[in-house]
Design an enzyme around this catalytic site. Structure first.
Site, mmCIF file in Angstrom:
data_model
loop_
_atom_site.group_PDB
_atom_site.id
_atom_site.type_symbol
_atom_site.label_atom_id
_atom_site.label_comp_id
_atom_site.label_asym_id
_atom_site.label_seq_id
_atom_site.Cartn_x
_atom_site.Cartn_y
_atom_site.Cartn_z
ATOM 1 N N ARG A 16 0.856 -1.189 0.000
ATOM 2 C CA ARG A 16 0.000 0.000 0.000
ATOM 3 C C ARG A 16 0.891 1.236 0.000
ATOM 4 O O ARG A 16 1.484 1.602 1.012
ATOM 5 C CB ARG A 16 -0.888 -0.028 1.248
ATOM 6 C CG ARG A 16 -2.015 0.982 1.230
ATOM 7 C CD ARG A 16 -2.662 1.056 2.607
ATOM 8 N NE ARG A 16 -1.840 1.861 3.502
ATOM 9 C CZ ARG A 16 -1.686 1.628 4.799
ATOM 10 N NH1 ARG A 16 -2.244 0.593 5.364
ATOM 11 N NH2 ARG A 16 -0.939 2.446 5.537
ATOM 12 N N HIS A 42 -3.883 4.246 4.489
ATOM 13 C CA HIS A 42 -4.983 3.274 4.535
ATOM 14 C C HIS A 42 -6.263 3.906 4.013
ATOM 15 O O HIS A 42 -6.965 3.334 3.182
ATOM 16 C CB HIS A 42 -5.169 2.793 5.971
ATOM 17 C CG HIS A 42 -6.323 1.867 6.145
ATOM 18 N ND1 HIS A 42 -6.323 0.577 5.665
ATOM 19 C CD2 HIS A 42 -7.531 2.051 6.732
ATOM 20 C CE1 HIS A 42 -7.472 -0.002 5.955
ATOM 21 N NE2 HIS A 42 -8.220 0.868 6.599
ATOM 22 N N TYR A 79 3.759 5.393 11.486
ATOM 23 C CA TYR A 79 4.053 4.009 11.842
ATOM 24 C C TYR A 79 4.937 3.266 10.844
ATOM 25 O O TYR A 79 5.276 2.112 11.083
ATOM 26 C CB TYR A 79 2.749 3.223 12.047
ATOM 27 C CG TYR A 79 1.775 3.261 10.883
ATOM 28 C CD1 TYR A 79 1.938 2.437 9.775
ATOM 29 C CD2 TYR A 79 0.683 4.123 10.903
ATOM 30 C CE1 TYR A 79 1.051 2.466 8.717
ATOM 31 C CE2 TYR A 79 -0.218 4.157 9.853
ATOM 32 C CZ TYR A 79 -0.037 3.328 8.760
ATOM 33 O OH TYR A 79 -0.911 3.364 7.710
#
Length: 401
Positions: free
Chosen positions: A294, A298, A307
């Protein structure tokens, strides 16, 4: 018991280690698996655009000539351009939210083009590329994220179920649908039907997914479970979701699993065709783990810089699914610069039309929220509708005084 469990990414590397921190060897093994997909990765096109022969899967793409590959390239470019435009429109306040697919175009286009018109696809909320391959107008997707529609397409005509927001719930729906195909005798030969269900790596930790695995397995349902492992379940990496590679989970349910390079559109096409063929002939379900990444957030409410490291993203940019097809076409003289320019121009026009539609989309009438929920009205729903419209009329009346 320590809160974290660290494992080697592939079988044969030794037993799973339980520790508060991974050993240096485990860190190296984990990084190698994340970047390469491990020894079991099925790949037909390298990131550099070189064709890899496959004794097992070449026959499933024997019909893919230069023109077909150029069309797959075009599909991915148009889908990415529409995705980028929708992402920008959300930032400009035109959409309530957007779920990017950046980096996952090959997994979606390759698997989507493997489907036959008689098949059914059950998406989650990120499968814009699959929707495109199923003939769904991209403008019909916009209404979902602009909060004006639940879904704007005929799911039976397109063989593409409405988006499912609840994580993993579409797997149960797909299992039930595929079981129906089996009970109605629509499997058993090349002309049979099959179902494909899309979900992410994080969804594999949901109970609905496991229940779907169980039901599909015991009834030999013609269902391809297509897991897009993009390495991150929102902010949690895959290694905190499973002690084994995700495709190996299929063994516990009694059906085959396979890991494919999710950034390789040709491999995704071949592997999905193989899996669908297994299902059509009544051999039961198959789990495909499309090993991809990805490259964006998200959703537009997420900040991935909190993160994950930028180095990881930069490494995956070298495996870009569109660039490897472009490299193959250019290296082998199958396409020239004029072709690539024409595709980009078409993609820009495609995005401009999507943007124009979004900015000029009429506001739906207030009663739309009631008329697009159930197939048939009910007394309770009609009462709620009348009460709500009366409530709104009260504001209009107050404004007249």
């Amino acid at each position: 018991m320590p809160s974290e469990q660290w494992t080697h990414p592939e079988p044969g590397d030794g037993p799973a280690a339980v520790a508060a921190q991974p050993s240096p060897e485990q860190v190296i093994a984990g990084l190698r698996a994340t970047s390469e997909g491990g020894a079991e990765l099925t790949q037909l096109l390298t990131p550099e655009g070189q064709r890899i022969p496959s004794e097992r899967f070449d026959r499933y793409v024997a019909d893919v000539d230069d023109e077909t590959l150029k069309n797959l390239y075009r599909d991915m470019v148009l889908v990415r351009r529409a995705d980028r435009e929708a992402n920008a429109m959300q930032r400009q306040g035109q959409l309530g939210i957007w779920v990017p697919l950046l980096g996952q175009e090959a997994a979606q286009v390759g698997s989507g083009r493997a489907l036959q018109p008689r098949d059914m696809a059950f998406p989650s909320y990120r499968e814009h590329g699959v929707a495109y391959t199923r003939g769904v107008d991209m403008r019909d997707l916009i209404g979902i994220f602009r909060c004006t529609d639940h879904s704007g397409w005929d799911y039976r005509a397109h063989g593409f179920h409405p988006y499912t927001i609840v994580i993993g719930n579409q797997v149960l729906n797909a299992a039930g649908y595929a079981m129906g195909q089996k009970f109605e005798g629509k499997v058993g030969d090349e002309g049979g039907e099959a179902t494909i269900c899309y979900f992410g790596d994080g969804a594999t930790s949901q109970g609905d997914v496991h229940e779907g695995f169980v039901w599909a397995a015991v009834y030999d349902a013609p269902l391809v479970f297509f897991c897009q492992n993009n390495q991150w379940a929102i902010s949690e990496p895959t290694e905190r979701q499973s002690r084994l590679p995700l495709y190996q989970r299929a063994r516990g349910y009694g059906f085959p699993g396979i890991r494919v390079d999710g950034n390789d559109v040709l491999a995704c096409l071949a592997v999905t065709r193989w899996a669908l063929e297994e299902c059509r002939h009544g051999n039961g379900p198959v789990l495909i783990e499309a090993f991809t990444y990805r490259m964006d957030a998200h959703t537009t409410t997420d900040d991935p810089t909190r993160y994950r490291l930028s180095d990881e993203l930069e490494e995956w940019k070298l495996k870009d699914p569109i660039e490897r097809v472009r490299a193959f076409l250019a290296r082998n003289g199958h396409a020239d610069q004029a072709f690539f320019d024409s595709v980009q121009a078409e993609a820009d026009q495609f995005a401009a039309e999507l943007r124009d539609y979004t900015f000029n989309m009429p506001e739906p009438p207030p009663d739309r929220v009631f008329s697009q929920v159930y197939a048939e009205p009910s007394p309770v729903l009609e009462a709620q509708r009348e009460e709500y419209l009366s409530y709104l009329d009260g504001f209009a009346a107050a404004g007249e005084h």
